[in-house]
Design a protein around this motif. Structure first.
Motif, mmCIF file in Angstrom:
data_model
loop_
_atom_site.group_PDB
_atom_site.id
_atom_site.type_symbol
_atom_site.label_atom_id
_atom_site.label_comp_id
_atom_site.label_asym_id
_atom_site.label_seq_id
_atom_site.Cartn_x
_atom_site.Cartn_y
_atom_site.Cartn_z
ATOM 1 N N ASP A 1 -0.362 6.245 8.698
ATOM 2 C CA ASP A 1 1.012 6.740 8.836
ATOM 3 C C ASP A 1 1.093 8.259 8.714
ATOM 4 O O ASP A 1 2.144 8.843 8.983
ATOM 5 C CB ASP A 1 1.923 6.084 7.799
ATOM 6 C CG ASP A 1 2.232 4.638 8.147
ATOM 7 O OD1 ASP A 1 2.672 4.392 9.282
ATOM 8 O OD2 ASP A 1 2.022 3.761 7.295
ATOM 9 N N GLU B 1 -3.004 15.775 7.216
ATOM 10 C CA GLU B 1 -4.141 15.560 6.314
ATOM 11 C C GLU B 1 -5.189 16.659 6.441
ATOM 12 O O GLU B 1 -5.776 17.098 5.457
ATOM 13 C CB GLU B 1 -4.769 14.192 6.585
ATOM 14 C CG GLU B 1 -5.761 13.782 5.524
ATOM 15 C CD GLU B 1 -6.184 12.317 5.633
ATOM 16 O OE1 GLU B 1 -7.136 11.943 4.930
ATOM 17 O OE2 GLU B 1 -5.558 11.560 6.412
ATOM 18 N N THR C 1 -5.867 9.439 -0.267
ATOM 19 C CA THR C 1 -6.353 8.074 -0.440
ATOM 20 C C THR C 1 -5.216 7.058 -0.342
ATOM 21 O O THR C 1 -4.056 7.381 -0.571
ATOM 22 C CB THR C 1 -7.067 7.896 -1.798
ATOM 23 O OG1 THR C 1 -6.179 8.279 -2.854
ATOM 24 C CG2 THR C 1 -8.319 8.742 -1.870
ATOM 25 N N GLU C 2 -5.593 5.842 0.000
ATOM 26 C CA GLU C 2 -4.661 4.731 0.107
ATOM 27 C C GLU C 2 -4.787 3.885 -1.157
ATOM 28 O O GLU C 2 -5.903 3.575 -1.589
ATOM 29 C CB GLU C 2 -5.051 3.905 1.332
ATOM 30 C CG GLU C 2 -3.973 3.078 1.939
ATOM 31 C CD GLU C 2 -4.447 2.487 3.264
ATOM 32 O OE1 GLU C 2 -4.897 1.325 3.243
ATOM 33 O OE2 GLU C 2 -4.377 3.192 4.292
ATOM 34 N N LYS D 1 0.835 -1.201 0.000
ATOM 35 C CA LYS D 1 0.000 0.000 0.000
ATOM 36 C C LYS D 1 0.872 1.254 0.000
ATOM 37 O O LYS D 1 1.941 1.276 0.594
ATOM 38 C CB LYS D 1 -0.898 0.013 1.245
ATOM 39 C CG LYS D 1 -1.891 -1.133 1.298
ATOM 40 C CD LYS D 1 -2.669 -1.128 2.613
ATOM 41 C CE LYS D 1 -3.628 -2.305 2.695
ATOM 42 N NZ LYS D 1 -4.337 -2.348 3.988
ATOM 43 N N TYR D 2 0.381 2.272 -0.685
ATOM 44 C CA TYR D 2 1.028 3.579 -0.634
ATOM 45 C C TYR D 2 -0.062 4.637 -0.619
ATOM 46 O O TYR D 2 -1.264 4.327 -0.760
ATOM 47 C CB TYR D 2 2.012 3.768 -1.788
ATOM 48 C CG TYR D 2 1.420 3.700 -3.182
ATOM 49 C CD1 TYR D 2 1.147 4.852 -3.908
ATOM 50 C CD2 TYR D 2 1.171 2.471 -3.792
ATOM 51 C CE1 TYR D 2 0.634 4.796 -5.193
ATOM 52 C CE2 TYR D 2 0.660 2.393 -5.066
ATOM 53 C CZ TYR D 2 0.385 3.561 -5.768
ATOM 54 O OH TYR D 2 -0.133 3.492 -7.050
ATOM 55 N N VAL D 3 0.324 5.886 -0.417
ATOM 56 C CA VAL D 3 -0.649 6.961 -0.213
ATOM 57 C C VAL D 3 -0.561 8.007 -1.312
ATOM 58 O O VAL D 3 0.535 8.391 -1.737
ATOM 59 C CB VAL D 3 -0.437 7.605 1.179
ATOM 60 C CG1 VAL D 3 -1.157 8.938 1.292
ATOM 61 C CG2 VAL D 3 -0.904 6.662 2.280
ATOM 62 N N THR E 1 0.390 3.583 4.910
ATOM 63 C CA THR E 1 -1.059 3.773 4.899
ATOM 64 C C THR E 1 -1.441 5.173 5.366
ATOM 65 O O THR E 1 -0.594 5.944 5.836
ATOM 66 C CB THR E 1 -1.740 2.741 5.814
ATOM 67 O OG1 THR E 1 -1.404 3.043 7.183
ATOM 68 C CG2 THR E 1 -1.263 1.317 5.472
ATOM 69 N N ARG E 2 -2.727 5.460 5.278
ATOM 70 C CA ARG E 2 -3.212 6.767 5.749
ATOM 71 C C ARG E 2 -2.938 6.940 7.240
ATOM 72 O O ARG E 2 -2.712 8.063 7.703
ATOM 73 C CB ARG E 2 -4.712 6.899 5.477
ATOM 74 C CG ARG E 2 -5.054 7.247 4.034
ATOM 75 C CD ARG E 2 -6.537 7.479 3.860
ATOM 76 N NE ARG E 2 -6.980 8.659 4.595
ATOM 77 C CZ ARG E 2 -8.262 8.995 4.730
ATOM 78 N NH1 ARG E 2 -9.203 8.236 4.224
ATOM 79 N NH2 ARG E 2 -8.591 10.081 5.404
ATOM 80 N N ASP F 1 4.151 -1.571 3.447
ATOM 81 C CA ASP F 1 2.948 -0.731 3.418
ATOM 82 C C ASP F 1 3.203 0.651 4.017
ATOM 83 O O ASP F 1 3.883 0.788 5.037
ATOM 84 C CB ASP F 1 1.817 -1.392 4.212
ATOM 85 C CG ASP F 1 1.208 -2.594 3.499
ATOM 86 O OD1 ASP F 1 1.438 -2.734 2.285
ATOM 87 O OD2 ASP F 1 0.506 -3.379 4.170
#
Length: 385
Positions: free
Chosen positions: A182, A239, A37-38, A24-26, A179-180, A177
């Motif tokens: 993070d 965010e 978004t992820e 996963k990345y952002v 993620t959001r 990963d």
């Protein structure tokens, strides 16, 4: 069966390179109104190195090309200049330069570089390398993220992406990963970014990496163990950013907490608060006038005072120099810098700093006393008496 770009037939066992992997990345859009978004990337082990860059390159191509004739020419002129610096030659044809101007690559901004002290785990911000030429708008959230990780003077233009990896050059790269979660302002990796930046700053001035790690670890442990609860996260939210006025008010509140801790004799706790104050003021957009500057100068000066009491004269000098970059004639900063230089045995420069402080504040008894001590130390060093 389709695995990434590789086909297998029936139950045939895939090769190691064909082993399916995902990470996963952002995605951080430059439009503040669009949500972060992820994204899930599904690929194979053999393609894990290039798959993300390929996807991001395609994203930036879709977002358009350079439309300004003037900016396009500026980019071409800059490319020719860089080629000459590197000893490369160009045939000078517009066709070739146009092809180079239209090529799309991705700029890489290390938020946490892959270093041995960090277990070779990196966190990287990816941006459009043609963002300026395309005249893309500022990505405020991504720029704030870079600032929170100590990446100075990085204005992110256009959409941005963040990913994590294990990147030891002696082994295969692995994507981990990101993620959001993070991006939460209390995420542990922000503290790790601060620790590793401290390591890098020291190694750049000649300290060995092993010694730099010891000092950085001690400092990180000191600040974390003595941090007092104040109801605010480690860094300002990324965010959903705080309005600047609210962020400056929070910084002033944290600094006041530091002052109270110092009065109670909790020097390490006070230092932790002053360092946090600076994190709130350094976040993008960094305020550059009014109460914020007053708060910054006070927090830096107080941090220097704490560093002196904790027997960290080099770190005290770093803080004093930041004050003096804002206010050249700040007597307190010159006084504390002189005291730190004296503690390091640099008596001549200590006397110079203390003399400058005394000229600005001639009636200050503390400065006079420290100057007399430094002058005595210098004479003893030079003449033995």
């Amino acid at each position: 069966v389709f695995l990434g770009r590789h086909w297998t037939r029936g139950n045939r066992t895939p090769t190691p390179a064909q082993t399916p992997v995902s990470f996963k990345y952002v995605f951080i859009p430059c439009d503040d109104a669009e949500p972060v978004t992820e994204v899930v990337m599904k690929t194979t082990k053999g393609e894990v190195l290039g798959c993300l860059l390929d996807a991001l390159r395609a994203h930036y191509i879709k977002r358009g090309k350079i439309t300004s004739v003037a900016r396009r020419q500026e980019l071409k002129d800059e490319m020719v200049k860089q080629m000459k610096k590197q000893g490369q030659t160009s045939d000078g044809s517009d066709q070739m330069m146009d092809l180079m101007a239209d090529s799309q690559t991705v700029d890489i901004v290390p938020l946490i570089p892959a270093l041995k002290p960090g277990g070779y785990i990196s966190v990287t911000l990816y941006v459009d390398d043609k963002g300026s030429a395309k005249e893309l708008p500022m990505n405020n959230r991504a720029t704030a993220l870079a600032a929170a990780c100590g990446v100075a003077s990085t204005d992110v233009l256009g959409d941005a992406f963040v990913a994590r990896a294990y990147d030891n050059e002696s082994e295969d790269m692995e994507r981990h990963d990101f993620t959001r979660m993070d991006l939460e302002p209390d995420a542990a990796w922000f503290r790790e970014a601060a620790r590793l930046k401290h390591v890098l700053v020291q190694t750049r001035v000649g300290v060995t990496q092993d010694d730099a790690v010891v000092v950085a670890d001690q400092d990180a442990k000191l600040l974390m163990e003595h941090a007092e609860a104040d109801g605010l996260p480690f860094i300002p939210p990324i965010e959903h950013p705080m309005p600047m006025q609210e962020r400056v008010a929070a910084a002033e509140s944290i600094r006041s907490k530091g002052n109270a801790l110092f009065k109670e004799g909790k020097v390490a706790g006070a230092l932790s608060a002053y360092e946090k104050t600076l994190r709130y003021l350094d976040c993008h957009p960094a305020p550059s006038a009014g109460p914020a500057v007053t708060c910054r100068v006070a927090a830096l000066g107080n941090a220097a005072m704490c560093r002196l009491k904790l027997d960290q004269p080099k770190r005290a000098i770093e803080a004093c120099d930041k004050v003096l970059a804002i206010e050249k004639k700040n007597a307190k900063a010159l006084f504390r810098k002189g005291s730190a230089l004296r503690a390091l045995g640099e008596f001549e420069t200590a006397v110079e700093a203390l003399q400058a402080a005394s000229e600005i504040a001639p009636g200050d008894a503390g400065i006079k006393a420290e100057l007399a001590k430094a002058d005595k130390d210098l004479k003893k060093f030079r003449y033995g008496w």
